[in-house]
Enzyme design. Structure first.
Site, PDB file in Angstrom:
ATOM      1  N   GLU A 162       0.876  -1.179   0.000  1.00  0.00           N
ATOM      2  CA  GLU A 162       0.000   0.000   0.000  1.00  0.00           C
ATOM      3  C   GLU A 162       0.903   1.215   0.000  1.00  0.00           C
ATOM      4  OE1 GLU A 162      -3.732  -1.663   2.675  1.00  0.00           O
ATOM      5  OE2 GLU A 162      -2.710   0.179   3.279  1.00  0.00           O
ATOM      6  N   ASP A 209      -5.857   9.861   9.915  1.00  0.00           N
ATOM      7  CA  ASP A 209      -4.543   9.341  10.268  1.00  0.00           C
ATOM      8  C   ASP A 209      -4.007   9.912  11.566  1.00  0.00           C
ATOM      9  OD1 ASP A 209      -3.714   7.469   8.187  1.00  0.00           O
ATOM     10  OD2 ASP A 209      -4.034   9.169   6.844  1.00  0.00           O
TER      11      ASP A 209
END
Lengths: 405, 279
Positions: B50, B61
């Site tokens: 990824e 995040d």
């Protein structure tokens, strides 16, 4: 895409939260069920006469509504054109229009059984309003505020703390409103079961833009009635500052379908649009996706968000509510801008002519009134949303004046 | 049409073990170091890569990945350069799938149609776009599927049985189960709860389920791998990368080694889980 009947600007958003191509629900999957829950709870509350009754009661007895529509006689005389009225949102409890929306959201949070309130704040007015209502209803309150804003809006930080809220200074990114919103969203993603996110403006994922607008529409609804009483007719023009745009939407929305009413939104031009250091998303930005909605944003060619700049912490945001973007594209709202310098000049003049110290945010609207009003005939009725009081800005203005002697 | 992602998960299923899915931020801390790190991943034991597309406002995040994005942007990374990186990686590596992960705005500004053509041509196999729930499928998901890319969706503890079908509809490649409510890099999840959640998702889909959030080392990877088709590790790799940067934020051979060593360690945990399950 939403289908709007051609005879009304007031029917949006569609069931998916779109105003034309703007709005929507661009959030992480974790938040999606929460947003759907909120939408359902809000629709139920809207249909419940008791909810409205309780809200009206709180707005009347706690917030102090209706706020006056005040004829600014000396300013009118000085500018020599339009007859200028101020909608006095600065006289609300907590000193700004923010409390209208917060009252609605906190009462909704209570209905939903939420036990913890989070909010983001720029200038601190939304944070103060949220801390205030949380104190009144006995709910713990956490306010995210950019570290830069904590510094320049100390009086509001002290107020929030006195009211029992926890103020968390956000050190990431540009350390202003957009980063506070990122951090509030991160909190919400983490604390999904018990937390209600009280957004302060007409932005974010659906249903926030519509819900906050509905709660703020009391500004325009009252103005309609008050102007009818004072002058026997509708105003000819409305002027309000726009950061996210909740005070502006609250004033504008009830008049959108009255085509005789000209509508002006004033964005913050900071050091001037050509300098690139401004917060004018519509005037100097383009459509993109941030914070749950598609709307005009300040960004670079790679789609990275650019830090906004404005002397006013409340306008220092690189985006704008999606309904404003749509109404701007449709030509229903005319977008103007005012620089830091023009806002400070208006701040001083309003204080000295009317004995009203406005917040720096509505000082941007006043700056444009200074050149709009003189061009109008004397029977032109112009309403400016005086969205907040300026006590919080005295230090910033002082610093600015000393630096620009 | 079988994509590299589908092929890889099918192969590993035959081997009887979970996939190790590794996340790194493209361009962290600069293009040269980053491409060296990515090239080292397959040999170190990564089954799927990824690759983060940095964004100024990564709302889901935690601090590690936020900082990685800041470093990458400061180093001049753009979406165009991320695609260039994939193109360069593909020259030497034909089989390891690459999934681009990030937020929608940079793709929207690049232009969805142009992005899909360029991504496919570069050798991208799938997309994870955090702020595109099924409610916004028309934006990118449907065009991506049409272009032959996998569109991998996140499922979370808040995605209940009523909502799961909507989330799984139009999901392809694999399902990424976010094992906790929270931001990336948060506390480790409870392995028993995770396998129960994976079982719940599997009642609704035949797609492999990879589990992420909170995997830090071989032990936590083994615990998760025992109950899932894939284990995603991200923040821990980024932390390892960050530790090797010098005072000016520059990386070097030590950076590549640190990430590769941790991947190898975690890969041993993932492989050990198969033995446990087989015994």
């Amino acid at each position: 895409m939403s289908v709007q009947p051609l005879n009304s600007f007031r029917t949006g958003p569609d069931e998916r939260g779109h105003f034309g191509i703007y709005g929507g629900r661009f959030v992480a999957e974790t938040l999606m069920p929460l947003i759907l829950d909120l939408e359902k709870a809000y629709n139920e509350a809207k249909a419940d006469p008791n909810f409205k009754k309780e809200m009206d009661h709180t707005l009347a007895h706690y917030v102090g509504r209706p706020s006056p529509l005040y004829f600014a006689e000396r300013l009118t005389e000085k500018l020599g054109g339009a007859k200028i009225y101020f909608k006095r949102e600065d006289l609300n409890h907590t000193g700004a229009h923010k409390v209208n929306n917060v009252t609605g959201q906190i009462m909704l949070a209570q209905r939903m059984g939420k036990k913890r309130i989070i909010a983001e704040t720029g200038a601190g007015m939304h944070g103060v309003a949220t801390a205030t209502l949380c104190a009144k209803f006995g709910l713990p309150c956490i306010v995210y505020m950019g570290a830069v804003d904590v510094e320049r809006q100390q009086p509001n930080v002290l107020r929030m703390k006195m009211l029992g809220a926890e103020v968390r200074a956000v050190e990431s990114g540009s350390k202003t409103l957009k980063d506070a919103m990122n951090e509030a969203l991160r909190d919400w993603v983490t604390n999904v079961t018990d937390t209600f996110y009280c957004i302060g403006t007409v932005a974010g994922p659906h249903p926030y833009p519509a819900m906050v607008r509905d709660f703020q529409c009391i500004i325009g609804n009252e103005t309609r009635e008050q102007m009818q009483k004072a002058e026997g007719r509708l105003p000819d023009s409305l002027v309000a500052c726009i950061g996210g745009g909740s005070n502006a939407m609250g004033l504008f929305h009830p008049f959108l379908d009255d085509r005789s009413v000209d509508i002006y939104g004033v964005e913050a031009a900071g050091h001037g649009i050509p300098s690139g250091q401004h917060a004018a998303s519509v005037t100097g930005g383009r459509p993109g996706v941030l914070h749950g909605n598609r709307t005009y944003l300040l960004m670079d060619d790679d789609g990275q968000i650019i830090e906004a700049h404005s002397i006013s912490a409340g306008l220092d945001y690189p985006g704008i509510g999606p309904e404003h973007s749509w109404l701007g594209d449709m030509g229903r709202i005319k977008f103007l801008s005012a620089t830091d310098q023009e806002a400070v000049a208006a701040f001083q003049l309003c204080s000295q002519l009317e004995g009203i110290i406005p917040a720096l945010e509505p000082a941007h609207a006043l700056a444009r009134v200074f050149d709009l009003a003189p061009k109008m005939p004397k029977d032109h009725l112009m309403v400016v949303n005086l969205s907040g009081r300026g006590d919080k800005d005295l230090a910033s203005v002082q610093t600015w004046l000393e630096a620009h002697k | 049409m079988t994509t590299r992602i589908e092929k890889r998960f099918a192969e590993l299923k035959d081997e009887g073990r979970a996939a190790l899915v590794t996340f790194v931020m493209s361009g962290d801390p600069d293009y040269e170091t980053s491409i060296a790190v990515i090239k080292a991943l397959p040999k170190a034991g990564a089954d799927v890569i990824e690759l983060g597309m940095p964004f100024t406002d990564p709302m889901a995040d935690g601090p590690s990945i936020q900082a990685a994005g800041v470093r990458a942007l400061k180093g001049g990374q753009t979406l165009k350069k991320t695609l260039q990186m994939v193109r360069e990686f593909r020259k030497g590596e034909a089989n390891t799938p690459i999934v681009l992960m990030g937020y929608y705005n940079p793709i929207y500004i690049y232009g969805v149609d142009k992005f899909l053509v360029d991504a496919k041509e570069a050798g991208v196999d799938g997309l994870i776009v955090v702020d595109l729930p099924p409610e916004e499928d028309e934006e990118l998901c449907l065009p991506a599927l049409k272009a032959g890319l996998n569109f991998i969706r996140l499922a979370t503890p808040t995605t209940d049985d009523k909502r799961l079908p909507a989330v799984l509809n139009n999901t392809s490649g694999f399902v990424y189960y976010v094992s906790i409510t929270g931001i990336t890099g948060s506390a480790a999840p409870d392995a028993a709860k995770v396998s129960a959640a994976v079982a719940r998702i599997k009642r609704h889909t035949k797609l492999p389920v990879a589990v992420g959030f909170g995997v830090k080392n071989a032990d936590s990877a083994r615990a998760i791998a025992a109950g899932a088709d894939g284990v995603v590790v991200g923040s821990a790799l980024i932390d390892a990368l960050k530790k090797t940067l010098d005072g000016n934020g520059k990386g070097g051979p030590a950076t590549v080694k640190a990430v590769a060593d941790l991947v190898a360690d975690i890969a041993s945990g993932v492989k050990a889980a198969r033995k446990v399950a087989a015994e």
